[in-house]
Structure formats: structure tokens, C-alpha cells
Design an enzyme around this catalytic site. Structure first.
Site, PDB file in Angstrom:
ATOM      1  N   GLU A  16       8.511  -6.528   4.885  1.00 33.57           N
ATOM      2  CA  GLU A  16       7.613  -5.505   5.459  1.00 33.57           C
ATOM      3  C   GLU A  16       6.235  -6.078   5.784  1.00 33.57           C
ATOM      4  OE1 GLU A  16       5.102  -3.299   3.165  1.00 33.57           O
ATOM      5  OE2 GLU A  16       6.247  -3.459   1.299  1.00 33.57           O
ATOM      6  N   LYS A  38       5.643   0.985  -8.046  1.00 36.92           N
ATOM      7  CA  LYS A  38       4.307   0.468  -8.353  1.00 36.92           C
ATOM      8  C   LYS A  38       3.776   1.114  -9.627  1.00 36.92           C
ATOM      9  CE  LYS A  38       2.794   0.573  -3.994  1.00 36.92           C
ATOM     10  NZ  LYS A  38       3.799   0.112  -3.035  1.00 36.92           N
TER      11      LYS A  38
HETATM   12  N1  PSU Z   1       4.658  -3.475  -2.359  1.00 39.75           N
HETATM   13  C1  PSU Z   1       3.537  -4.207  -2.627  1.00 39.75           C
HETATM   14  N2  PSU Z   1       2.390  -3.850  -1.973  1.00 39.75           N
HETATM   15  C2  PSU Z   1       2.336  -2.821  -1.060  1.00 39.75           C
HETATM   16  C3  PSU Z   1       3.523  -2.076  -0.772  1.00 39.75           C
HETATM   17  C4  PSU Z   1       4.650  -2.452  -1.463  1.00 39.75           C
HETATM   18  O1  PSU Z   1       3.561  -5.134  -3.444  1.00 39.75           O
HETATM   19  O2  PSU Z   1       1.273  -2.557  -0.496  1.00 39.75           O
HETATM   20  C5  PSU Z   1       3.478  -0.942   0.266  1.00 39.75           C
HETATM   21  C6  PSU Z   1       4.861  -0.629   0.844  1.00 39.75           C
HETATM   22  O3  PSU Z   1       4.773  -0.780   2.243  1.00 39.75           O
HETATM   23  C7  PSU Z   1       5.134   0.814   0.477  1.00 39.75           C
HETATM   24  C8  PSU Z   1       3.736   1.364   0.459  1.00 39.75           C
HETATM   25  O4  PSU Z   1       5.983   1.463   1.381  1.00 39.75           O
HETATM   26  O5  PSU Z   1       3.010   0.333  -0.225  1.00 39.75           O
HETATM   27  C9  PSU Z   1       3.676   2.714  -0.200  1.00 39.75           C
HETATM   28  O6  PSU Z   1       2.632   3.431   0.357  1.00 39.75           O
HETATM   29  P1  PSU Z   1       2.461   5.003   0.010  1.00 39.75           P
HETATM   30  O7  PSU Z   1       2.255   5.027  -1.465  1.00 39.75           O
HETATM   31  O8  PSU Z   1       1.252   5.430   0.791  1.00 39.75           O
HETATM   32  O9  PSU Z   1       3.731   5.672   0.449  1.00 39.75           O
END
Ligand code: PSU
Ligand code: MN
Length: 285
Positions: free
Chosen positions: A9, A141
Site C-alpha cells: 500500500e 494498530k
Molecule cells: N500500517 C502502518 N501504517 C499505516 C497504515 C497501516 O504501519 O499508516 C495505514 C493503512 O493504509 C490503513 C490506514 O488502511 O493506516 C488506516 O487508516 P484509518 O484508521 O483512517 O482507516
């Protein structure tokens, strides 16, 4: 598919890590995929054009450019129609990779249910419920409400497997108190489950929860201090929506003196390596 491909990604590049770690890590992830016998395809949108495999120069561009959109599946068409530069999150990357027949994807941690806010649930979970793909992550996360995220994954029928662990990993730290019901020990087992799921016509992803390498993990109590501080700050600054995750990751890096950044890089590479192995096995079946 002529080769064993692994999707990567671009939100982690544009919004998840600071310069120059973002560029270096994106390149290192591609190298990990290659070392393990597969072909990386880092996905992004440049000037409205969907790219399944951006070049080194384009990785550098997304690492440094201002005004790069962060798009989930819901915003892909907006970026394309209005000719924007956009980084794809887990949901958008899955959607675009699947259209090209790619079946394996490596990220850091998926989005889920945020804590400290009334309601904020990532599009990632919905996409995981719809798209046939093996998604390698280091769990959800650590800034999220892990218990609620696991329950959401259950509700949305996402197959969650722990890679060589029976505890759900917590991104920066190897284990949480939450169990994973299924433990797998080899890329072959993961590939076999995936093939069976397809054969049975059961849609949706397999989320592989791959713990961060021991030498890079941050002790749970220490991590929780940083997270609490970062979330309190986000609340008082009214940071929400798409800015919330980037804000929290960045603050954790500052509060921990770079330790969470180092951990994030290590787990991203570790996930890319495992995804490379899985794609290779899948191709050889
Ligand atoms: N994994 C990481 N760092 C990130 C992400 C994933 O180590 O920044 C990103 C991914 O693209 C995931 C996003 O889809 O964070 C989630 O964002 P949100 O919480 O706004 O859905
Ligand atoms: Mn959100």
C-alpha cells in the site's frame, strides 16, 4: 497470473511514516518481497491514474509531495475522476489489487475501531469482509481498541489467523491479552486455507496476524503511556477522521524518541517477507 505478486500500500508511505524513513521502508519492503521469491506491486494513484506497481521515482514522489489524498475504497473514484495524487489505504489497495488478480498483500496494521472517540471504524474491515485476499499484518494498530476491532472482524466474517502465535499481536508489541482462535505455522497452511475458501465460494480475506520480531518490540506498559498521551492530545486538538491515524502514529514516534518508528519499519519489512513467501507457495500450488 504469470508470477507470484504481492501488493503493497501507499498510505503508509504518504501518511504513515516520516521522510526519509517512508521512502526507505517502501523500497525495503519491495526488496523483502523479492528476496522471498515474489514480485512486489506498490499501489498508488498518480494524477488520477491508478498504478499497479509504482516506480522508485513515484515512491519518492508520494514520499515527499504535499496534498496527497488518503483514499479508502470509497474515495478511489474521486481521485481518478478529479485527477488527484492519492495514496491507497488497506481497503483501497485490496480493492485495486484484487481487480488485477493479485491475492497477497502486506501492510503494517489494518485500521479498525478507534478508542477515545464516540465512533470511528475503518473502511478496512468492510473491504476485508468482501475481497478474497491474504492480508499480512502485525495485528491491528496498537492505537486502536483491539477488543472491539476483533469483535468487528468476527461480525464481518473475516478469517483471522495468528502466525506462529495464539495471542493476537498488537502492532508495536508481540502479544496482547486477546487470543487468536486459529494458529498457523507455515505459508503452506495459509495458502491451503485460502484455496479452500475460494473453492467453497466463501468471500472475504484471511487476515494473517504476524507478530513484530522480538528485538524490535516495545513493552506493553511503555507503549500504553505514549498511546494515552497521544489520544488525549488528539482529543484536545479535535483531530478526527482521516487525520487521526497519521497524527497518532507521528506523535508516538516523537513521544518514544523514535522507538515506535523503528518498530513500525521492522514489522512492515517482516510482513513483506512473509507475504513474499506466501505468494510464492500459492503460485506453486
Ligand atoms: N500500517 C502502518 N501504517 C499505516 C497504515 C497501516 O504501519 O499508516 C495505514 C493503512 O493504509 C490503513 C490506514 O488502511 O493506516 C488506516 O487508516 P484509518 O484508521 O483512517 O482507516
Ligand atoms: Mn477512520
Amino acid at each position: 497470473m504469470d508470477k507470484a505478486y504481492v501488493a503493497l500500500e501507499s498510505t503508509v508511505i504518504a501518511h504513515g511514516l516520516p521522510w526519509p524513513a517512508n521512502f526507505e521502508t517502501a523500497v525495503a519492503m519491495e526488496e523483502e518481497v523479492k528476496k522471498n521469491g515474489s514480485v512486489p506491486r506498490t499501489i498508488g494513484i498518480i494524477g488520477g491514474e491508478i498504478k499497479i506497481g509504482i516506480t522508485r521515482d513515484e515512491i519518492k514522489y508520494l514520499s515527499t509531495a504535499k496534498n496527497v489524498m488518503k483514499v479508502g475504497t470509497a474515495e478511489i473514484a474521486v481521485a481518478v475522476a478529479l485527477k488527484k495524487d492519492a495514496a491507497t489505504t488497506v481497503s483501497a489497495t485490496m480493492k485495486l489489487a484484487a481487480r488485477e488478480g493479485i491475492e497477497v498483500f502486506a501492510t503494517g496494521g489494518i485500521g479498525g475501531v478507534h478508542k477515545g472517540v464516540e465512533w470511528d471504524v475503518s473502511q478496512d474491515i468492510v473491504e476485508l469482509s468482501k475481497t478474497n485476499m491474504i492480508v499480512v499484518s502485525a495485528g491491528v494498530k496498537s492505537i486502536l481498541d483491539v477488543e472491539k476491532t476483533l469483535e468487528f472482524l468476527e461480525t464481518f466474517q473475516v478469517t483471522v489467523v495468528g502466525y506462529r502465535t495464539d495471542r493476537f499481536p498488537l502492532f508495536h508489541t508481540r502479544f496482547s491479552k486477546f487470543p487468536v482462535n486459529i494458529t498457523v505455522n507455515t505459508p503452506e497452511e495459509i495458502a491451503a486455507i485460502f484455496e479452500e475458501k475460494k473453492r467453497l465460494g466463501i468471500e472475504g480475506a484471511i487476515l494473517v496476524a504476524n507478530p513484530i520480531p522480538t528485538e524490535y518490540e516495545i513493552p506493553h506498559y511503555e507503549l500504553m503511556k505514549y498511546i494515552e498521551t497521544a489520544i488525549t492530545e488528539a482529543t484536545s486538538k479535535n483531530i478526527s477522521g482521516k487525520s487521526l491515524t497519521p497524527f497518532l502514529l507521528n506523535r508516538l514516534g516523537e513521544l518514544s524518541d523514535g522507538k515506535t518508528l523503528e518498530a513500525n519499519i521492522a514489522l512492515l519489512k517482516n510482513n513483506a517477507a512473509l507475504a513474499g513467501q506466501i505468494a510464492k507457495v500459492l503460485k506453486e500450488l
